[in-house]
Design an enzyme around this catalytic site. Structure first.
Site, PDB file in Angstrom:
ATOM      1  N   HIS A 150       0.908  -1.302  -0.207  1.00 48.00           N
ATOM      2  CA  HIS A 150       0.068   0.131  -0.068  1.00 48.00           C
ATOM      3  C   HIS A 150       0.863   1.235  -0.128  1.00 48.00           C
ATOM      4  O   HIS A 150       2.003   1.294   0.694  1.00 48.00           O
ATOM      5  CB  HIS A 150      -1.235  -0.048   1.174  1.00 48.00           C
ATOM      6  CG  HIS A 150      -0.392   0.421   2.308  1.00 48.00           C
ATOM      7  ND1 HIS A 150      -0.355   1.639   3.040  1.00 48.00           N
ATOM      8  CD2 HIS A 150      -0.063  -0.545   3.509  1.00 48.00           C
ATOM      9  CE1 HIS A 150       0.090   1.356   4.387  1.00 48.00           C
ATOM     10  NE2 HIS A 150       0.375   0.278   4.773  1.00 48.00           N
ATOM     11  N   ASP A 160       5.426   2.708   6.982  1.00 46.43           N
ATOM     12  CA  ASP A 160       4.251   2.289   6.701  1.00 46.43           C
ATOM     13  C   ASP A 160       3.421   3.336   6.102  1.00 46.43           C
ATOM     14  O   ASP A 160       2.889   3.932   6.331  1.00 46.43           O
ATOM     15  CB  ASP A 160       3.405   2.321   8.136  1.00 46.43           C
ATOM     16  CG  ASP A 160       2.086   1.843   8.052  1.00 46.43           C
ATOM     17  OD1 ASP A 160       1.807   1.243   6.931  1.00 46.43           O
ATOM     18  OD2 ASP A 160       1.266   2.056   8.995  1.00 46.43           O
ATOM     19  N   GLU A 202      -5.422   1.628   1.959  1.00 48.21           N
ATOM     20  CA  GLU A 202      -5.140   0.528   2.608  1.00 48.21           C
ATOM     21  C   GLU A 202      -5.519   1.089   4.143  1.00 48.21           C
ATOM     22  O   GLU A 202      -6.116   0.226   5.142  1.00 48.21           O
ATOM     23  CB  GLU A 202      -3.781  -0.059   2.749  1.00 48.21           C
ATOM     24  CG  GLU A 202      -3.524  -1.310   3.306  1.00 48.21           C
ATOM     25  CD  GLU A 202      -2.919  -1.070   4.860  1.00 48.21           C
ATOM     26  OE1 GLU A 202      -2.812  -2.128   5.717  1.00 48.21           O
ATOM     27  OE2 GLU A 202      -2.913   0.010   5.315  1.00 48.21           O
ATOM     28  N   GLU A 203      -5.001   2.289   4.621  1.00 45.52           N
ATOM     29  CA  GLU A 203      -5.086   2.671   5.794  1.00 45.52           C
ATOM     30  C   GLU A 203      -6.646   2.854   6.241  1.00 45.52           C
ATOM     31  O   GLU A 203      -6.976   3.286   7.513  1.00 45.52           O
ATOM     32  CB  GLU A 203      -4.279   3.961   6.181  1.00 45.52           C
ATOM     33  CG  GLU A 203      -2.616   3.581   5.851  1.00 45.52           C
ATOM     34  CD  GLU A 203      -2.265   2.706   7.003  1.00 45.52           C
ATOM     35  OE1 GLU A 203      -3.023   2.363   8.000  1.00 45.52           O
ATOM     36  OE2 GLU A 203      -1.107   2.561   7.216  1.00 45.52           O
ATOM     37  N   ASP A 244       4.107  -5.151   3.736  1.00 46.61           N
ATOM     38  CA  ASP A 244       3.724  -3.813   4.215  1.00 46.61           C
ATOM     39  C   ASP A 244       4.490  -3.647   5.581  1.00 46.61           C
ATOM     40  O   ASP A 244       4.640  -4.539   6.435  1.00 46.61           O
ATOM     41  CB  ASP A 244       2.162  -4.248   4.587  1.00 46.61           C
ATOM     42  CG  ASP A 244       1.443  -3.195   5.404  1.00 46.61           C
ATOM     43  OD1 ASP A 244       2.123  -2.087   5.585  1.00 46.61           O
ATOM     44  OD2 ASP A 244       0.257  -3.293   5.608  1.00 46.61           O
ATOM     45  N   HIS A 298       1.931   4.988  12.745  1.00 45.47           N
ATOM     46  CA  HIS A 298       0.772   5.848  12.730  1.00 45.47           C
ATOM     47  C   HIS A 298       0.836   7.140  13.456  1.00 45.47           C
ATOM     48  O   HIS A 298      -0.047   7.596  13.953  1.00 45.47           O
ATOM     49  CB  HIS A 298      -0.637   5.170  13.200  1.00 45.47           C
ATOM     50  CG  HIS A 298      -1.093   4.185  12.022  1.00 45.47           C
ATOM     51  ND1 HIS A 298      -2.334   3.439  12.163  1.00 45.47           N
ATOM     52  CD2 HIS A 298      -0.527   3.871  10.845  1.00 45.47           C
ATOM     53  CE1 HIS A 298      -2.553   2.645  11.269  1.00 45.47           C
ATOM     54  NE2 HIS A 298      -1.340   3.037  10.241  1.00 45.47           N
TER      55      HIS A 298
END
Length: 486
Positions: free
Chosen positions: A267, A279, A320-321, A349, A449
Protein backbone atom coordinates in the site's frame (compact mmCIF):
# COMPACT_ATOMS: atom_id res chain seq x y z
CA UNK A 1 -0.56 -1.23 8.02
CA UNK A 2 -4.30 -0.93 8.35
CA UNK A 3 -7.67 -2.17 9.20
CA UNK A 4 -7.62 -3.25 12.79
CA UNK A 5 -4.99 -0.66 13.25
CA UNK A 6 -6.21 2.94 12.96
CA UNK A 7 -8.76 3.29 10.26
CA UNK A 8 -10.13 6.40 8.75
CA UNK A 9 -12.58 5.91 5.93
CA UNK A 10 -14.06 3.61 3.44
CA UNK A 11 -16.41 2.46 0.70
CA UNK A 12 -15.05 1.80 -2.71
CA UNK A 13 -17.54 2.50 -5.47
CA UNK A 14 -17.63 0.39 -8.61
CA UNK A 15 -15.32 1.43 -11.43
CA UNK A 16 -14.28 -0.41 -14.54
CA UNK A 17 -11.69 -3.09 -13.80
CA UNK A 18 -8.21 -2.59 -15.19
CA UNK A 19 -7.84 -4.97 -18.13
CA UNK A 20 -4.13 -5.52 -18.47
CA UNK A 21 -2.41 -6.38 -21.71
CA UNK A 22 -2.16 -9.99 -22.80
CA UNK A 23 1.26 -11.10 -23.94
CA UNK A 24 1.96 -14.23 -25.96
CA UNK A 25 1.67 -17.20 -23.60
CA UNK A 26 4.91 -18.85 -22.57
CA UNK A 27 5.35 -22.34 -21.22
CA UNK A 28 6.32 -22.48 -17.55
CA UNK A 29 9.56 -24.32 -16.83
CA UNK A 30 9.43 -27.50 -14.85
CA UNK A 31 12.86 -27.04 -13.22
CA UNK A 32 13.94 -24.61 -10.56
CA UNK A 33 15.97 -22.02 -12.52
CA UNK A 34 17.45 -19.67 -9.94
CA UNK A 35 19.51 -17.53 -12.31
CA UNK A 36 17.02 -14.65 -12.37
CA UNK A 37 16.43 -14.85 -8.61
CA UNK A 38 20.14 -14.69 -7.85
CA UNK A 39 20.58 -11.81 -10.28
CA UNK A 40 17.74 -9.78 -8.75
CA UNK A 41 18.96 -10.39 -5.19
CA UNK A 42 22.40 -9.16 -6.22
CA UNK A 43 21.13 -6.08 -8.05
CA UNK A 44 18.30 -4.94 -5.76
CA UNK A 45 19.32 -3.28 -2.49
CA UNK A 46 18.12 -1.11 0.31
CA UNK A 47 20.84 1.39 -0.54
CA UNK A 48 19.43 1.79 -4.05
CA UNK A 49 15.79 1.82 -2.88
CA UNK A 50 16.50 4.50 -0.27
CA UNK A 51 16.08 7.15 -2.98
CA UNK A 52 12.40 6.23 -3.21
CA UNK A 53 12.00 6.72 0.55
CA UNK A 54 13.63 10.13 0.16
CA UNK A 55 11.15 10.96 -2.61
CA UNK A 56 8.18 9.95 -0.43
CA UNK A 57 9.53 12.04 2.46
CA UNK A 58 9.91 15.10 0.20
CA UNK A 59 6.39 14.61 -1.12
CA UNK A 60 4.97 14.43 2.41
CA UNK A 61 6.97 17.48 3.51
CA UNK A 62 5.52 19.44 0.60
CA UNK A 63 1.94 18.30 1.26
CA UNK A 64 1.06 18.90 4.87
CA UNK A 65 3.25 16.14 6.31
CA UNK A 66 1.39 13.10 4.94
CA UNK A 67 0.56 11.01 1.87
CA UNK A 68 -2.95 9.90 2.85
CA UNK A 69 -5.43 8.60 0.27
CA UNK A 70 -7.53 11.36 -1.28
CA UNK A 71 -4.87 14.03 -0.66
CA UNK A 72 -2.33 15.80 -2.92
CA UNK A 73 0.44 13.95 -1.07
CA UNK A 74 -0.93 10.59 -2.14
CA UNK A 75 -1.55 11.75 -5.72
CA UNK A 76 2.06 12.93 -5.97
CA UNK A 77 3.29 9.58 -4.59
CA UNK A 78 1.22 7.69 -7.16
CA UNK A 79 2.53 9.91 -9.96
CA UNK A 80 6.11 9.28 -8.82
CA UNK A 81 5.67 5.50 -8.85
CA UNK A 82 3.82 5.60 -12.18
CA UNK A 83 6.58 7.67 -13.79
CA UNK A 84 9.35 5.35 -12.61
CA UNK A 85 7.54 2.27 -13.93
CA UNK A 86 6.58 3.85 -17.24
CA UNK A 87 10.18 4.88 -17.85
CA UNK A 88 11.28 1.33 -17.04
CA UNK A 89 9.09 -0.04 -19.85
CA UNK A 90 6.19 -1.64 -17.98
CA UNK A 91 2.57 -1.60 -19.07
CA UNK A 92 1.34 0.83 -16.42
CA UNK A 93 -2.15 2.01 -15.57
CA UNK A 94 -4.11 3.84 -12.91
CA UNK A 95 -7.24 2.31 -11.42
CA UNK A 96 -9.44 5.12 -10.14
CA UNK A 97 -12.11 4.63 -7.50
CA UNK A 98 -14.24 6.65 -5.11
CA UNK A 99 -14.34 6.14 -1.39
CA UNK A 100 -16.06 7.77 1.56
CA UNK A 101 -14.29 9.42 4.44
CA UNK A 102 -15.98 9.17 7.80
CA UNK A 103 -16.31 12.43 9.70
CA UNK A 104 -16.95 12.05 13.42
CA UNK A 105 -19.55 14.46 14.81
CA UNK A 106 -20.00 13.03 18.32
CA UNK A 107 -18.20 10.35 20.38
CA UNK A 108 -18.94 10.04 24.06
CA UNK A 109 -19.46 7.21 26.53
CA UNK A 110 -20.74 7.88 30.05
CA UNK A 111 -20.71 5.28 32.85
CA UNK A 112 -22.20 6.21 36.22
CA UNK A 113 -21.78 9.90 35.50
CA UNK A 114 -18.12 9.44 34.51
CA UNK A 115 -17.12 10.06 30.91
CA UNK A 116 -14.71 7.55 29.30
CA UNK A 117 -12.48 8.22 26.30
CA UNK A 118 -14.31 6.68 23.37
CA UNK A 119 -13.82 6.62 19.59
CA UNK A 120 -16.85 6.28 17.34
CA UNK A 121 -16.57 3.57 14.70
CA UNK A 122 -16.00 5.04 11.28
CA UNK A 123 -19.38 5.10 9.50
CA UNK A 124 -21.12 4.10 12.72
CA UNK A 125 -24.87 4.38 12.82
CA UNK A 126 -25.69 7.45 14.90
CA UNK A 127 -27.47 7.39 18.23
CA UNK A 128 -30.36 9.78 18.90
CA UNK A 129 -29.30 13.25 19.98
CA UNK A 130 -28.38 12.96 23.63
CA UNK A 131 -27.25 9.38 23.22
CA UNK A 132 -28.51 5.85 23.74
CA UNK A 133 -28.93 4.88 27.40
CA UNK A 134 -29.10 1.13 28.02
CA UNK A 135 -27.81 -1.71 30.17
CA UNK A 136 -24.46 -3.23 29.16
CA UNK A 137 -23.98 -6.98 28.69
CA UNK A 138 -20.62 -8.64 28.00
CA UNK A 139 -20.07 -11.05 25.13
CA UNK A 140 -17.96 -14.12 25.85
CA UNK A 141 -14.18 -13.56 25.80
CA UNK A 142 -12.41 -16.44 24.03
CA UNK A 143 -9.98 -16.84 21.10
CA UNK A 144 -12.55 -15.21 18.80
CA UNK A 145 -14.40 -12.75 21.07
CA UNK A 146 -17.69 -11.49 19.70
CA UNK A 147 -17.09 -13.08 16.31
CA UNK A 148 -20.00 -15.55 16.34
CA UNK A 149 -23.49 -15.77 17.82
CA UNK A 150 -22.20 -18.43 20.23
CA UNK A 151 -20.41 -15.63 22.06
CA UNK A 152 -23.83 -14.16 22.91
CA UNK A 153 -25.39 -17.40 24.14
CA UNK A 154 -25.27 -16.43 27.82
CA UNK A 155 -28.61 -14.58 27.63
CA UNK A 156 -30.61 -11.98 25.82
CA UNK A 157 -28.83 -8.95 24.40
CA UNK A 158 -32.00 -7.43 22.96
CA UNK A 159 -32.04 -3.69 23.56
CA UNK A 160 -28.74 -3.80 25.44
CA UNK A 161 -25.27 -2.48 24.56
CA UNK A 162 -22.80 -5.32 23.95
CA UNK A 163 -19.29 -5.14 25.44
CA UNK A 164 -16.85 -7.01 23.18
CA UNK A 165 -13.09 -7.49 23.31
CA UNK A 166 -11.00 -6.69 20.24
CA UNK A 167 -9.37 -9.57 18.38
CA UNK A 168 -9.51 -12.30 15.70
CA UNK A 169 -12.28 -10.99 13.41
CA UNK A 170 -12.75 -7.52 11.94
CA UNK A 171 -14.47 -4.61 13.66
CA UNK A 172 -17.17 -4.80 11.00
CA UNK A 173 -17.85 -8.47 11.80
CA UNK A 174 -18.10 -7.75 15.53
CA UNK A 175 -20.64 -5.00 14.90
CA UNK A 176 -22.69 -7.19 12.55
CA UNK A 177 -22.76 -10.18 14.95
CA UNK A 178 -23.72 -7.95 17.89
CA UNK A 179 -26.59 -6.56 15.82
CA UNK A 180 -27.75 -10.10 14.92
CA UNK A 181 -27.72 -10.95 18.61
CA UNK A 182 -30.21 -8.11 19.15
CA UNK A 183 -27.87 -5.56 20.69
CA UNK A 184 -28.88 -1.91 20.39
CA UNK A 185 -25.23 -0.83 20.33
CA UNK A 186 -21.71 -2.21 20.72
CA UNK A 187 -18.60 -1.13 22.62
CA UNK A 188 -15.31 -2.80 21.64
CA UNK A 189 -12.41 -2.57 24.07
CA UNK A 190 -8.75 -2.93 23.14
CA UNK A 191 -6.65 -6.06 23.63
CA UNK A 192 -3.40 -4.15 24.33
CA UNK A 193 -1.89 -0.71 24.81
CA UNK A 194 -3.49 2.36 26.37
CA UNK A 195 -5.42 3.78 23.41
CA UNK A 196 -9.11 3.48 22.66
CA UNK A 197 -9.99 1.20 19.75
CA UNK A 198 -10.52 2.98 16.42
CA UNK A 199 -12.88 0.66 14.56
CA UNK A 200 -14.83 0.80 11.32
CA UNK A 201 -17.69 -0.90 9.53
CA UNK A 202 -16.00 -0.25 6.19
CA UNK A 203 -18.68 1.80 4.49
CA UNK A 204 -21.95 3.54 5.35
CA UNK A 205 -24.10 0.68 4.07
CA UNK A 206 -22.56 -1.76 6.56
CA UNK A 207 -23.72 0.09 9.67
CA UNK A 208 -26.38 -1.67 11.75
CA UNK A 209 -26.07 -0.24 15.27
CA UNK A 210 -24.14 2.56 17.02
CA UNK A 211 -20.56 1.42 17.72
CA UNK A 212 -17.54 2.80 19.56
CA UNK A 213 -14.17 1.71 20.92
CA UNK A 214 -12.54 2.17 24.33
CA UNK A 215 -9.20 1.26 25.91
CA UNK A 216 -8.19 -2.08 27.42
CA UNK A 217 -8.16 -0.64 30.95
CA UNK A 218 -11.61 0.92 30.60
CA UNK A 219 -12.99 -2.25 29.04
CA UNK A 220 -11.68 -4.49 31.78
CA UNK A 221 -12.94 -2.10 34.45
CA UNK A 222 -16.40 -2.10 32.86
CA UNK A 223 -16.36 -5.91 32.63
CA UNK A 224 -15.44 -6.02 36.32
CA UNK A 225 -18.40 -3.84 37.22
CA UNK A 226 -20.72 -6.10 35.21
CA UNK A 227 -19.52 -9.11 37.17
CA UNK A 228 -20.90 -7.46 40.33
CA UNK A 229 -24.27 -6.46 38.89
CA UNK A 230 -26.16 -4.53 36.19
CA UNK A 231 -24.47 -1.44 34.71
CA UNK A 232 -26.17 1.25 32.63
CA UNK A 233 -24.25 3.49 30.20
CA UNK A 234 -25.01 6.26 27.74
CA UNK A 235 -23.42 5.89 24.31
CA UNK A 236 -23.54 9.03 22.15
CA UNK A 237 -22.00 8.74 18.65
CA UNK A 238 -22.66 10.36 15.28
CA UNK A 239 -20.76 10.20 11.96
CA UNK A 240 -21.06 11.68 8.46
CA UNK A 241 -19.74 10.19 5.17
CA UNK A 242 -17.85 12.44 2.70
CA UNK A 243 -17.01 11.21 -0.87
CA UNK A 244 -13.40 11.37 -2.15
CA UNK A 245 -11.42 10.00 -5.11
CA UNK A 246 -8.11 8.12 -5.29
CA UNK A 247 -6.29 5.54 -7.44
CA UNK A 248 -4.21 2.35 -7.45
CA UNK A 249 -1.08 2.04 -9.61
CA UNK A 250 -0.78 -1.25 -11.54
CA UNK A 251 2.21 -2.34 -13.65
CA UNK A 252 3.02 -5.59 -15.38
CA UNK A 253 5.70 -7.14 -17.56
CA UNK A 254 5.13 -7.10 -21.30
CA UNK A 255 5.92 -10.80 -21.56
CA UNK A 256 4.76 -13.86 -19.66
CA UNK A 257 1.63 -15.93 -19.86
CA UNK A 258 -1.52 -14.00 -18.92
CA UNK A 259 -2.83 -17.30 -17.54
CA UNK A 260 0.04 -17.47 -15.02
CA UNK A 261 0.25 -14.16 -13.18
CA UNK A 262 2.59 -13.57 -10.25
CA UNK A 263 1.09 -10.63 -8.33
CA UNK A 264 2.75 -8.50 -5.66
CA UNK A 265 1.48 -5.47 -3.79
CA UNK A 266 2.21 -2.81 -1.20
CA UNK A 267 0.00 0.00 0.00
CA UNK A 268 1.21 3.45 -0.98
CA UNK A 269 -0.93 5.60 1.30
CA UNK A 270 0.02 6.86 4.76
CA UNK A 271 -2.23 7.84 7.63
CA UNK A 272 -3.04 11.57 7.90
CA UNK A 273 -0.91 11.85 11.05
CA UNK A 274 2.46 11.35 9.35
CA UNK A 275 4.53 10.76 6.19
CA UNK A 276 4.38 6.96 6.46
CA UNK A 277 7.97 6.21 5.50
CA UNK A 278 7.99 2.79 7.16
CA UNK A 279 4.20 2.36 6.89
CA UNK A 280 4.26 1.86 4.05
CA UNK A 281 6.85 3.79 2.12
CA UNK A 282 9.22 0.91 2.94
CA UNK A 283 7.13 -1.80 1.25
CA UNK A 284 6.31 0.51 -1.66
CA UNK A 285 9.96 1.47 -2.18
CA UNK A 286 11.11 -2.13 -1.87
CA UNK A 287 8.59 -3.30 -4.44
CA UNK A 288 9.51 -0.46 -6.79
CA UNK A 289 13.22 -1.26 -6.43
CA UNK A 290 12.71 -4.90 -7.42
CA UNK A 291 10.32 -3.96 -10.24
CA UNK A 292 12.93 -1.61 -11.73
CA UNK A 293 15.70 -4.20 -11.47
CA UNK A 294 13.44 -6.83 -13.06
CA UNK A 295 12.68 -4.41 -15.90
CA UNK A 296 16.39 -3.84 -16.46
CA UNK A 297 17.22 -7.55 -16.37
CA UNK A 298 14.39 -8.49 -18.77
CA UNK A 299 14.96 -5.43 -20.99
CA UNK A 300 11.40 -4.10 -20.72
CA UNK A 301 12.37 -0.90 -22.56
CA UNK A 302 13.47 -2.85 -25.66
CA UNK A 303 11.15 -3.52 -28.56
CA UNK A 304 11.50 -7.23 -27.90
CA UNK A 305 11.96 -7.80 -24.13
CA UNK A 306 13.18 -11.12 -22.76
CA UNK A 307 10.45 -13.71 -22.57
CA UNK A 308 9.30 -14.69 -19.09
CA UNK A 309 7.24 -17.85 -18.56
CA UNK A 310 4.94 -16.05 -16.10
CA UNK A 311 3.61 -12.51 -16.17
CA UNK A 312 4.64 -10.41 -13.17
CA UNK A 313 2.15 -7.81 -11.95
CA UNK A 314 3.02 -5.17 -9.35
CA UNK A 315 0.43 -3.08 -7.52
CA UNK A 316 0.61 -0.03 -5.25
CA UNK A 317 -2.68 0.20 -3.38
CA UNK A 318 -4.47 3.29 -2.16
CA UNK A 319 -6.77 3.42 0.84
CA UNK A 320 -5.25 0.54 2.79
CA UNK A 321 -5.19 2.68 5.89
CA UNK A 322 -8.90 3.25 5.41
CA UNK A 323 -9.70 -0.45 5.34
CA UNK A 324 -7.93 -2.20 2.39
CA UNK A 325 -9.97 -0.09 -0.04
CA UNK A 326 -7.66 -0.28 -3.05
CA UNK A 327 -6.98 -4.01 -2.95
CA UNK A 328 -10.63 -4.81 -2.22
CA UNK A 329 -11.72 -2.67 -5.16
CA UNK A 330 -9.18 -4.35 -7.44
CA UNK A 331 -10.14 -7.92 -6.52
CA UNK A 332 -13.85 -7.11 -6.58
CA UNK A 333 -13.54 -5.94 -10.18
CA UNK A 334 -11.69 -9.01 -11.44
CA UNK A 335 -13.72 -11.54 -13.37
CA UNK A 336 -13.66 -15.13 -12.18
CA UNK A 337 -11.27 -15.95 -15.02
CA UNK A 338 -8.94 -13.08 -14.07
CA UNK A 339 -8.93 -14.29 -10.47
CA UNK A 340 -7.88 -17.77 -11.62
CA UNK A 341 -5.09 -16.29 -13.73
CA UNK A 342 -3.43 -14.91 -10.58
CA UNK A 343 -1.48 -17.86 -9.21
CA UNK A 344 -0.25 -16.14 -6.05
CA UNK A 345 -0.14 -12.79 -4.29
CA UNK A 346 2.79 -11.50 -2.21
CA UNK A 347 2.27 -8.61 0.21
CA UNK A 348 4.90 -6.33 1.74
CA UNK A 349 3.66 -3.90 4.37
CA UNK A 350 6.19 -2.31 6.78
CA UNK A 351 9.58 -3.90 6.08
CA UNK A 352 11.87 -1.46 7.91
CA UNK A 353 10.50 -1.09 11.44
CA UNK A 354 13.04 0.58 13.77
CA UNK A 355 12.67 -2.09 16.50
CA UNK A 356 12.24 -4.80 13.90
CA UNK A 357 11.15 -8.41 13.97
CA UNK A 358 11.49 -10.66 10.93
CA UNK A 359 7.98 -12.02 10.48
CA UNK A 360 6.67 -14.25 7.69
CA UNK A 361 2.95 -14.75 7.06
CA UNK A 362 1.93 -18.13 8.46
CA UNK A 363 0.53 -19.76 5.35
CA UNK A 364 0.12 -23.24 6.86
CA UNK A 365 -1.18 -22.09 10.28
CA UNK A 366 1.61 -24.05 11.95
CA UNK A 367 1.62 -21.49 14.77
CA UNK A 368 -2.05 -22.23 15.51
CA UNK A 369 -2.82 -18.59 16.22
CA UNK A 370 -5.84 -16.59 15.10
CA UNK A 371 -7.02 -17.29 11.57
CA UNK A 372 -6.51 -20.62 9.84
CA UNK A 373 -4.17 -21.41 6.93
CA UNK A 374 -4.22 -19.48 3.68
CA UNK A 375 -5.50 -20.98 0.41
CA UNK A 376 -3.63 -23.95 -1.06
CA UNK A 377 -0.14 -22.82 -2.01
CA UNK A 378 0.20 -20.35 0.89
CA UNK A 379 2.16 -22.89 2.95
CA UNK A 380 4.59 -23.32 0.06
CA UNK A 381 5.04 -19.55 -0.24
CA UNK A 382 5.87 -19.38 3.46
CA UNK A 383 8.28 -22.26 2.98
CA UNK A 384 10.08 -20.55 0.11
CA UNK A 385 10.60 -17.37 2.14
CA UNK A 386 11.60 -19.28 5.28
CA UNK A 387 14.11 -21.36 3.33
CA UNK A 388 15.69 -18.24 1.89
CA UNK A 389 15.96 -16.63 5.34
CA UNK A 390 17.41 -19.86 6.73
CA UNK A 391 20.11 -19.83 4.06
CA UNK A 392 20.90 -16.27 5.10
CA UNK A 393 21.03 -17.44 8.76
CA UNK A 394 18.27 -15.00 9.65
CA UNK A 395 15.92 -15.99 12.48
CA UNK A 396 12.21 -15.55 11.73
CA UNK A 397 8.76 -16.15 13.17
CA UNK A 398 5.35 -16.80 11.67
CA UNK A 399 2.72 -14.08 11.66
CA UNK A 400 -1.00 -14.74 11.48
CA UNK A 401 -3.15 -13.87 8.48
CA UNK A 402 -5.16 -11.51 10.68
CA UNK A 403 -6.73 -9.58 7.78
CA UNK A 404 -4.89 -6.35 8.54
CA UNK A 405 -3.24 -5.87 5.17
CA UNK A 406 -3.86 -6.19 1.44
CA UNK A 407 -3.48 -9.96 1.16
CA UNK A 408 -6.98 -10.18 2.69
CA UNK A 409 -9.09 -9.71 -0.45
CA UNK A 410 -6.91 -12.17 -2.40
CA UNK A 411 -7.22 -14.87 0.27
CA UNK A 412 -10.99 -14.39 0.29
CA UNK A 413 -11.22 -15.49 -3.36
CA UNK A 414 -8.86 -18.44 -2.92
CA UNK A 415 -5.58 -16.96 -4.18
CA UNK A 416 -2.57 -18.22 -2.19
CA UNK A 417 -0.67 -15.46 -0.44
CA UNK A 418 2.39 -14.69 1.62
CA UNK A 419 4.97 -12.04 2.39
CA UNK A 420 6.97 -10.45 5.18
CA UNK A 421 6.44 -7.84 7.87
CA UNK A 422 8.71 -6.27 10.51
CA UNK A 423 6.03 -5.26 13.02
CA UNK A 424 3.87 -2.30 14.00
CA UNK A 425 2.37 -1.51 17.42
CA UNK A 426 2.91 -5.00 18.81
CA UNK A 427 5.33 -5.16 21.76
CA UNK A 428 8.69 -6.91 21.33
CA UNK A 429 9.21 -9.66 23.89
CA UNK A 430 12.52 -10.37 25.66
CA UNK A 431 12.82 -13.57 23.58
CA UNK A 432 12.36 -11.60 20.38
CA UNK A 433 14.92 -9.03 21.48
CA UNK A 434 17.43 -11.88 21.87
CA UNK A 435 16.64 -13.00 18.33
CA UNK A 436 16.80 -9.69 16.51
CA UNK A 437 18.24 -7.17 18.90
CA UNK A 438 16.37 -3.98 19.67
CA UNK A 439 14.45 -3.15 22.83
CA UNK A 440 12.12 -5.54 24.64
CA UNK A 441 8.95 -3.99 26.04
CA UNK A 442 8.71 -1.46 23.21
CA UNK A 443 6.68 -1.55 20.00
CA UNK A 444 8.31 -2.90 16.86
CA UNK A 445 7.60 0.56 15.45
CA UNK A 446 7.19 3.18 18.20
CA UNK A 447 6.32 5.71 15.47
CA UNK A 448 3.49 3.64 14.06
CA UNK A 449 0.73 5.85 12.63
CA UNK A 450 2.45 8.95 13.99
CA UNK A 451 4.34 12.03 12.91
CA UNK A 452 7.66 10.33 13.71
CA UNK A 453 7.36 7.74 10.91
CA UNK A 454 10.12 9.49 8.93
CA UNK A 455 13.37 8.74 7.15
CA UNK A 456 15.14 9.05 10.50
CA UNK A 457 13.22 6.12 11.97
CA UNK A 458 13.68 3.14 9.69
CA UNK A 459 15.98 0.13 10.02
CA UNK A 460 18.15 0.03 6.90
CA UNK A 461 19.38 -3.51 7.66
CA UNK A 462 15.87 -5.03 7.60
CA UNK A 463 14.88 -2.79 4.71
CA UNK A 464 17.70 -4.29 2.65
CA UNK A 465 17.02 -7.85 3.85
CA UNK A 466 13.34 -7.77 2.93
CA UNK A 467 14.07 -6.28 -0.47
CA UNK A 468 16.23 -9.37 -1.03
CA UNK A 469 13.23 -11.49 0.02
CA UNK A 470 11.09 -9.72 -2.59
CA UNK A 471 13.78 -10.15 -5.23
CA UNK A 472 14.21 -13.85 -4.47
CA UNK A 473 10.46 -14.47 -4.69
CA UNK A 474 10.00 -12.48 -7.90
CA UNK A 475 12.98 -14.13 -9.58
CA UNK A 476 11.76 -17.59 -8.57
CA UNK A 477 8.08 -17.32 -9.41
CA UNK A 478 8.57 -15.39 -12.65
CA UNK A 479 10.19 -18.47 -14.17
CA UNK A 480 8.76 -21.37 -12.16
CA UNK A 481 5.50 -21.91 -10.23
CA UNK A 482 6.20 -25.57 -9.55
CA UNK A 483 7.02 -25.01 -5.89
CA UNK A 484 3.43 -23.89 -5.20
CA UNK A 485 2.40 -27.54 -5.53
CA UNK A 486 5.13 -28.82 -3.25
Amino acid sequence: MPVSRRTRAIAALAAAPVILSLATPAVARGGHDQHLAKKLVKEASGESAYRHLEAFQKIADANGGNRAAGTPGYDASAAYVYGQLEQAGYDVSYQDFTFYESKTLRQKLTVGGRQLTAAAYLFSKSTPTGGLTAEVKAARVDDTPGCSLDDYASGTFTGKIALVKRGSCTFQEKEAVAAKAGAAGVIVYNHSGTDAVHGTVGEPGNAHIPAAGISLADGEALAGQLAKGPVEVTLDVATEAVAKKTRNVIAETRTGSPDSVVALGSHLDSVPEGPGINDNGSGSAGLLEVALKLAKETKQTRKHPKQLPNKVRFAWWSGEELGLLGSEHYVKNLTEQQQKQIKLYLNFDMIASPNAAQLVYDGDDSDKKGAGPGPAGSAQIEGLINNYLDKRHVQHEGYDFDGRSDYGPFIEVGIPAGGTYTGAEEIKTPEQAKKWGGTAGQAFDPNYHAKGDTLKNIDKKYFDLNIDVIAQAVGTYAVDLGSLKG
